[in-house]
Write a protein that holds these residues in place. Structure first.
Motif, PDB file in Angstrom:
ATOM      1  N   CYS A  91      77.935  48.333  45.430  1.00 10.65           N
ATOM      2  CA  CYS A  91      78.282  49.747  45.666  1.00 10.65           C
ATOM      3  C   CYS A  91      79.785  49.933  45.497  1.00 10.65           C
ATOM      4  O   CYS A  91      80.314  51.018  45.689  1.00 10.65           O
ATOM      5  CB  CYS A  91      77.813  50.204  47.047  1.00 10.65           C
ATOM      6  SG  CYS A  91      77.435  51.967  47.124  1.00 10.65           S
ATOM      7  N   HIS A  93      82.449  48.888  47.212  1.00  7.25           N
ATOM      8  CA  HIS A  93      83.300  49.249  48.347  1.00  7.25           C
ATOM      9  C   HIS A  93      84.651  48.532  48.296  1.00  7.25           C
ATOM     10  O   HIS A  93      85.585  48.960  48.972  1.00  7.25           O
ATOM     11  CB  HIS A  93      82.556  49.006  49.663  1.00  7.25           C
ATOM     12  CG  HIS A  93      81.394  49.939  49.863  1.00  7.25           C
ATOM     13  ND1 HIS A  93      80.670  50.017  51.031  1.00  7.25           N
ATOM     14  CD2 HIS A  93      80.839  50.862  49.035  1.00  7.25           C
ATOM     15  CE1 HIS A  93      79.717  50.931  50.900  1.00  7.25           C
ATOM     16  NE2 HIS A  93      79.783  51.446  49.696  1.00  7.25           N
ATOM     17  N   GLU A 127      76.801  50.665  54.837  1.00  4.56           N
ATOM     18  CA  GLU A 127      75.469  50.498  54.233  1.00  4.56           C
ATOM     19  C   GLU A 127      74.374  50.307  55.275  1.00  4.56           C
ATOM     20  O   GLU A 127      73.207  50.181  54.910  1.00  4.56           O
ATOM     21  CB  GLU A 127      75.466  49.294  53.262  1.00  4.56           C
ATOM     22  CG  GLU A 127      76.357  49.453  52.038  1.00  4.56           C
ATOM     23  CD  GLU A 127      75.796  50.401  50.967  1.00  4.56           C
ATOM     24  OE1 GLU A 127      74.713  50.978  51.186  1.00  4.56           O
ATOM     25  OE2 GLU A 127      76.468  50.542  49.931  1.00  4.56           O
ATOM     26  N   HIS A 342      74.074  49.984  43.364  1.00  7.75           N
ATOM     27  CA  HIS A 342      73.038  49.148  43.993  1.00  7.75           C
ATOM     28  C   HIS A 342      72.249  48.326  42.973  1.00  7.75           C
ATOM     29  O   HIS A 342      71.115  47.940  43.226  1.00  7.75           O
ATOM     30  CB  HIS A 342      72.096  49.973  44.893  1.00  7.75           C
ATOM     31  CG  HIS A 342      72.792  50.483  46.127  1.00  7.75           C
ATOM     32  ND1 HIS A 342      72.136  50.870  47.282  1.00  7.75           N
ATOM     33  CD2 HIS A 342      74.105  50.650  46.404  1.00  7.75           C
ATOM     34  CE1 HIS A 342      73.008  51.273  48.190  1.00  7.75           C
ATOM     35  NE2 HIS A 342      74.224  51.154  47.675  1.00  7.75           N
TER      36      HIS A 342
END
Ligand SMILES: [Zn+2]
Ligand SMILES: [Zn+2]
Length: 387
Positions: A91, A93, A127, A342
């Protein structure tokens, strides 16, 4: 030199360090609330730049705040740094964290002159889907006194105001009774059948939900052996709706489906979590307009997003922040298509040249937006007075 130019100069001088930070976090994926390395690398970097650090923020070991400046307008830059199980930083981050640090560093030399207090808030466990880090930090007062909150989130292309809907994540546990599946099946209570009935009921429910609702889940544990009646099964489900109100109604209907499984089989049902949902996100239109202008100055474009933004529907605990503090949560493009969030292919795209450019552009666009917020008196006053 003007504050915007000074912020850009500072950003250019730390760009390589930000890319290093992004790649280091990416190479060391840590699960939600266990992001020890990431939070210590980030706080070390901000401490070196003169930020006042609070580690273990609100009792969360991997949350922190890092503050600089004493200006009247208090802007928060949210850093996420949790990874996904198995697929790591799929994702991106790492990009969120490095961009937030970059914006903080870019503003560090000009905060007072620009009339800003700047706090980088390290928000773990995004998450997790239930009681995420920002929800716990909000409950415990970490956002008190903040006038505006910003972050950028990587995605295949730039989207200024992505559609972010409410979501609730919860675990299901069924407890039945083991028995020999062939010799004494009448003595067993089948916890796997309970899940089958529930999933069938949810499948039928889909005819009767709104087009904007979502129900999706996985079976965590389905049984031990085919010749043993399963006594313990578990699942994790996410229910989403356009708003918290839509979600609440749907969540209760989905619970009924799980109750149906228990009723039909005699297994005992437990539902764990789900009561601290992620809310819808309200984008502050004025802050978003400034961010757009600043991003476009850096050569970014939001044209594609206009067609696609209603197709990309996700959830984040930044939504909960947005209901308390004027917020933006733009998606920043990393040119990853056909890879999307994802997927493991997306993880590979989060350390490319495009990803590194997103770190620098996201950082500078947020820093410039913060300076603009402090400069535009009507907007600054609205934010400070909470009007
Ligand atoms: Zn994600
Ligand atoms: Zn994410």
């Amino acid at each position: 030199m003007d504050a915007r130019a000074e912020a850009q100069k500072k950003l250019n001088s730390v760009r390589a360090n930000l890319v290093d930070l992004s790649h280091k976090i990416h190479a060391n994926p840590e699960a939600g609330f266990d992001e020890r390395k990431a939070s210590s690398w980030i706080t070390d970097m901000l401490a070196d730049a003169g930020f006042e650090i609070k580690a273990n923020l609100c009792g969360l070991p991997t949350a922190f705040s890092a503050r600089i400046g004493k200006g009247a307008l208090h802007v928060a830059l949210c850093a996420e740094y949790d990874a996904l199980p198995e697929i790591g930083h799929a994702c991106g981050h790492n990009i969120i964290a490095a961009a937030a640090v970059g914006a903080g560093l870019a503003l560090s030399g000009v905060a007072d002159e620009a009339g800003l207090t700047v706090t980088v808030i390290g928000t773990p466990g995004e998450e997790s889907g239930d009681a995420g880090g920002k929800i716990l930090l909000l409950e415990r007062g970490a956002f008190e006194g903040i006038h505006a909150a910003m972050m950028v989130h990587p995605s295949p292309f730039d989207v200024l105001t992505p559609q972010i809907i409410a979501a609730s994540t919860f675990d299901i546990r069924y407890t039945g009774k083991e028995a020999h599946a062939s010799a004494f099946p009448e003595m067993g209570i089948n916890a796997a059948d309970a899940l089958t009935v529930a999933q069938t009921a949810i499948g039928l429910l889909r005819q009767h939900i709104r087009a904007t609702d979502r129900i999706h889940g996985i079976i965590l544990h389905g049984g031990e052996a085919p010749n043993v009646i399963p006594a313990h099964t578990s699942a994790r489900y996410i229910v989403r709706g356009r708003t918290l109100a839509d979600l609440e109604n749907l969540r209760l209907r989905v619970y009924r489906c799980f109750e149906a499984g228990a009723l039909a089989t005699g297994a005992k049902l437990e539902i764990i979590g789900g009561d601290r949902p992620y809310s819808e996100l309200v984008h502050d239109p004025d802050i978003a307009a400034l961010y757009k202008r600043n991003s476009e100055l850096l050569g970014r474009s939001f044209a594609r997003a206009e067609e696609e933004k209603h197709k990309v529907v996700a959830s984040t605990d930044m939504g909960n922040v947005s209901l308390c503090v004027p917020t933006i949560h733009p998606m920043i493009g990393i040119a990853s298509l056909p890879a999307v969030n994802h997927q493991k292919e997306f993880a590979q795209c989060c350390v490319t040249e495009s990803a590194d450019r997103a770190v620098a552009d996201g950082a500078l666009a947020m820093a410039w937006t913060a300076i603009d917020l402090a400069r535009e008196s009507r907007l600054r006053n609205r934010l400070i007075t909470g009007g």
